[in-house]
Scaffold this active site. Structure first.
Site, PDB file in Angstrom:
ATOM      1  N   ASN A   1       0.841  -1.198   0.000  1.00 45.05           N
ATOM      2  CA  ASN A   1       0.000   0.000   0.000  1.00 45.05           C
ATOM      3  C   ASN A   1       0.880   1.253   0.000  1.00 45.05           C
ATOM      4  OD1 ASN A   1      -2.268  -1.857   0.734  1.00 45.05           O
ATOM      5  ND2 ASN A   1      -1.189  -1.887   2.687  1.00 45.05           N
TER       6      ASN A   1
ATOM      7  N   GLU B   1       8.789  -4.830  -0.845  1.00 41.67           N
ATOM      8  CA  GLU B   1       7.633  -3.915  -0.818  1.00 41.67           C
ATOM      9  C   GLU B   1       8.046  -2.489  -1.157  1.00 41.67           C
ATOM     10  OE1 GLU B   1       4.875  -5.428  -0.729  1.00 41.67           O
ATOM     11  OE2 GLU B   1       5.804  -7.316  -0.130  1.00 41.67           O
TER      12      GLU B   1
END
Length: 778
Positions: free
Chosen positions: A229, A262
């Site tokens: 995210n 990530e």
């Protein structure tokens, strides 16, 4: 004009629907139709037609579930042992529609303005920083957040709960690492890692991180490993929490790797997003490759760039040799449903995607500079592929792209036909094996290709690949090896080396440091020659590991006598022990053990046990049972791996060492046992019924997520049929978090032939129970 709006919403009540415009004012609408959950669409209808700009407003409600998707509940215990709840999100791939009505497709990007109204005293995090908070009724506060960049719905995230953090300003970005209050002492390692990865990636990609804060949050219940995210990255606890004084080196390495993965997505995936899910490999393959660069930047002492062939290439080649494999870039119709999209998150997307990106990067640098950059730390002076990536990110930032767009930009930047080269690897299933042979005069080494299949067969007439083949040749003892590169295409034999003579102690080894996505089968004399050089330690650990991997796969496919594979294991066992080769050697041993276990031939099984016990005895003495100051990261990974394997085959040094450690652990003397030796100690103890009971009791009492994982691994590695059955039943009890249920069953299946048989029967007989307890994951 418009009377209908089709958007995504699942498992919620749309209480009120209205649209407003300057011309018509606000007009009430209604839900006209709701598609099945797999499609996830709702049709909204108005009796009047809207033209021009209009605003859609929806009131909706739902109850938070524990399904680990959408906006869901996660639980933990506070310092007093009382249960606490946090609300958190997981939207990739198609679950933003479970949290709010939206256009839930990656190409339908938007900016998001969010206000979260929460109980006073709770932390509330969003993708962007909080601008202000205002008290509202009922002891609550309204927290208003900055507008996000233009982004896809699957990257939106918000978290509400009791959290603690450590923070650091790095350049223009405030970094925060968050966890439940009981995890406060395990946040600093992650903060140190991300503080190094962020500037390394900003330099690598040539674009500053576009949000002025970045939070990393450990979630107690989390289905995946982590989720990228934008500005609010979420992790399962074992992927973010680490304490150098308590965690094993391998656990700490995993934290660095997952953070680096990530973080790569913050540019490649978030700033530029795939157009549709059939290009998911572009996101995940790139991040899988770049995580090695990021980990090396954060922890240069790990030598992590050299681990790619073992950790990612080997698994890709194994799976991609099955008849049931798929292409990296499937047709769009394969990804039109939620389940079709989810099926793309696999070894092909991650490992194969990363492997072919590594291959083209290495080869383009070789063409430009005649330098091999596979294990070169940042900064890399000549890196044409990354030059192309930087142009690609600038060209498509805040937008969407297809894999063809990346190849097009890299092709334009470098001047090479990259799209044509890579098409075979993205559009076709599988990969090639190069079969080497001597020319009639014995002076030239020739190569021909065909598809490699686990079950054998495969013909070049069916499909072929462009192959950047590297050949390393040494003419004799003391002669410096030189590597040459040849582009191979089509089905005919092609020359890869001329004037080859290995009779004076030289060697030939193709696929330097396993940089290419292919396997190699040598003539019998060269296999024998390479075995000699493995024994003498002439080859690099990467090349030795690659030979072991290829030989195992070729023998499994019936393309090579198994004695060649076992001869290489023997040679590696008698050479100086190295991490990468031993990792592959133990893979060969495990596979052979499974095959013999399935055959029921007890004499052969006993002979194998004796051979393995003899093979590991010498290396165990060499590596010892104590850490040595200043030794390499790879040696620290090798020692517990070797001791654990040796103990499983009855090595008295290893078993006595583990027994002593287990007595200390049972007595609560954890500080007396170095962390790296805990996992093997638990695993060897659990093999016996009494030790299993002790490990099970420790598992039920454990709270630290890394310790829970270590004990779970021990319980799933047992081979006694009754203990296997108990572990499978344990997976469906309250002692196991829903996030771990499926992993526990899979680990049992991987442990042994008996484990595989019982796990498969368990899944067939208890599928509904597994799906229910596993939070809908399955």
């Amino acid at each position: 004009g418009t009377q209908c709006v089709v958007l995504h919403a699942v498992a919620m009540d749309l209480v009120r629907v209205r649209m407003s415009s300057a011309a018509l004012g606000e007009v009430e609408g209604h839900v006209h139709a709701v598609a099945e959950e797999e499609v996830g669409q709702v049709v909204l209808h108005w009796d009047v037609a809207f033209a021009g700009r209009a605003t859609l407003a929806l009131d909706f409600q739902y109850t938070l579930t524990d399904e680990l998707r959408g906006f869901y509940r996660s639980t933990f215990r506070d310092a007093a042992g009382a249960p606490q709840v946090m609300g958190t999100t997981q939207f990739e791939s198609v679950d933003a529609r479970r949290a709010f009505p939206c256009f839930d497709e990656p190409a339908m990007k938007a900016t998001f303005d969010v206000t979260l109204e929460v109980a006073s005293g709770l932390t509330a995090l969003f993708n962007t920083k909080m601008l202000r908070e205002t008290p509202v009724s009922g002891g609550r506060v309204a927290k208003v957040y900055d507008t996000t960049p233009r982004m896809s719905t699957y990257l939106v995230a918000f978290i509400v709960g009791e959290l603690v953090s450590v923070k650091r300003q790095v350049g223009g970005c405030l970094l925060g690492v968050w966890g439940a209050p009981s995890r406060a002492g395990q946040l600093d390692e992650a903060l140190d890692i991300v503080s190094k990865v962020l500037p390394a990636y900003e330099a690598l990609f040539g674009i500053p991180f576009p949000i002025d804060k970045l939070d990393l949050v450990a979630i107690p219940d989390f289905a995946a490993g982590a989720m990228e995210n934008w500005g609010l990255i979420t992790y399962r606890e074992t992927a973010l929490l680490a304490d150098p004084a308590k965690n094993t080196l391998r656990e700490r390495q995993r934290v660095a790797v997952v953070i680096a993965h990530e973080m790569a997505h913050q540019w490649f995936g978030n700033l530029v997003t795939m157009q549709w899910w059939n290009d998911l490999w572009l996101n995940e393959g790139f991040a899988t490759f770049v995580e090695y660069i990021g980990t090396d930047a954060a922890r240069p002492g790990y030598g992590y760039l050299s681990f790619f062939p073992n950790y990612d290439l080997s698994g890709a080649l194994s799976l991609d040799s099955l008849e049931s494999t798929r292409s990296l870039h499937p047709p769009e119709e394969d990804t039109e449903s939620a389940s079709g999209i989810d099926s793309q998150f696999d070894t092909i997307a991650y490992n194969k995607g990363g492997s072919i990106i590594r291959m083209i990067r290495i080869y383009l640098a070789q063409l430009a500079s005649q330098q091999y950059i596979g294990e070169t730390s940042l900064p890399v002076s000549i890196d044409p592929f990354m030059d192309g990536v930087r142009q690609y990110l600038l060209m498509y930032k805040y937008g969407n792209a297809r894999s063809a767009d990346l190849w097009d930009v890299v092709q334009t930047t470098t001047g090479y036909p990259v799209m044509q080269w890579m098409e075979g690897y993205t559009e076709q299933k599988g990969y090639p094996v190069l079969t080497l042979s001597w020319s009639s005069d014995g002076q030239q080494l020739l190569a021909s290709q065909k598809p490699f299949l686990k079950n054998g067969g495969g013909a070049c007439a069916d499909k072929s690949w462009w192959i950047p083949a590297s050949a390393t040749y040494s003419g004799g003892v003391g002669a410096a090896p030189a590597t040459t590169w040849t582009e191979l295409t089509g089905c005919s034999e092609q020359v890869v080396l001329t004037h080859v003579d290995v009779s004076q102690g030289g060697f030939v080894k193709l696929n330097h440091h396993q940089s290419g996505y292919y396997r190699v089968n040598y003539p019998a004399d060269l296999w024998g020659n390479l075995q000699d050089h493995v024994l003498r330690g002439t080859l690099s650990p990467l090349d030795t590991a690659g030979l072991l991997d290829d030989a195992r796969a070729l023998a499994d496919a019936g393309e090579l006598n198994v004695t060649v594979s076992l001869g290489l294991v023997d040679a590696a066992a008698q050479s100086h022990p190295e991490y990468q080769p031993w990792s592959q050697a133990l893979g060969t041993i495990t596979q052979l053990r499974r095959l013999l276990g399935a055959s029921g031939d007890e004499q052969c099984q006993a002979d194998l046990e004796d051979w393995v016990a003899g093979s590991v005895a010498g290396p165990v003495v060499t590596v010892g049972t104590a850490e040595v100051a200043g030794e390499s990261h790879a040696m620290r990974l090798l020692r517990p791996m070797l001791l654990g394997a040796a103990g499983a085959y009855g090595n008295v040094v290893a078993t006595a060492f583990a027994d002593r450690n287990f007595e200390k652990l049972k007595a609560g003397q954890e500080g007396e046992v170095p962390a790296d030796f805990r996992p093997l100690t638990y695993e060897l103890a659990a093999r016996e019924a009494a030790g299993y009971e002790d490990v099970l009791a420790m598992f039920r009492a454990a709270d630290d997520p890394a310790l829970v994982r270590e004990l779970s691994n021990a319980l799933t590695s047992v081979e006694d049929p009754q203990l296997i059955a108990r572990t499978l039943e344990l997976a469906l009890t309250a002692s196991v978090r829903s996030q771990d249920t499926v992993y526990m069953i899979v680990d049992v299946a991987r442990s042994s032939q008996e484990g595989l048989a019982q796990a498969w029967a368990f899944v067939q007989g208890r599928f509904e129970d597994i799906s229910r307890h596993g939070g809908g994951v399955g």
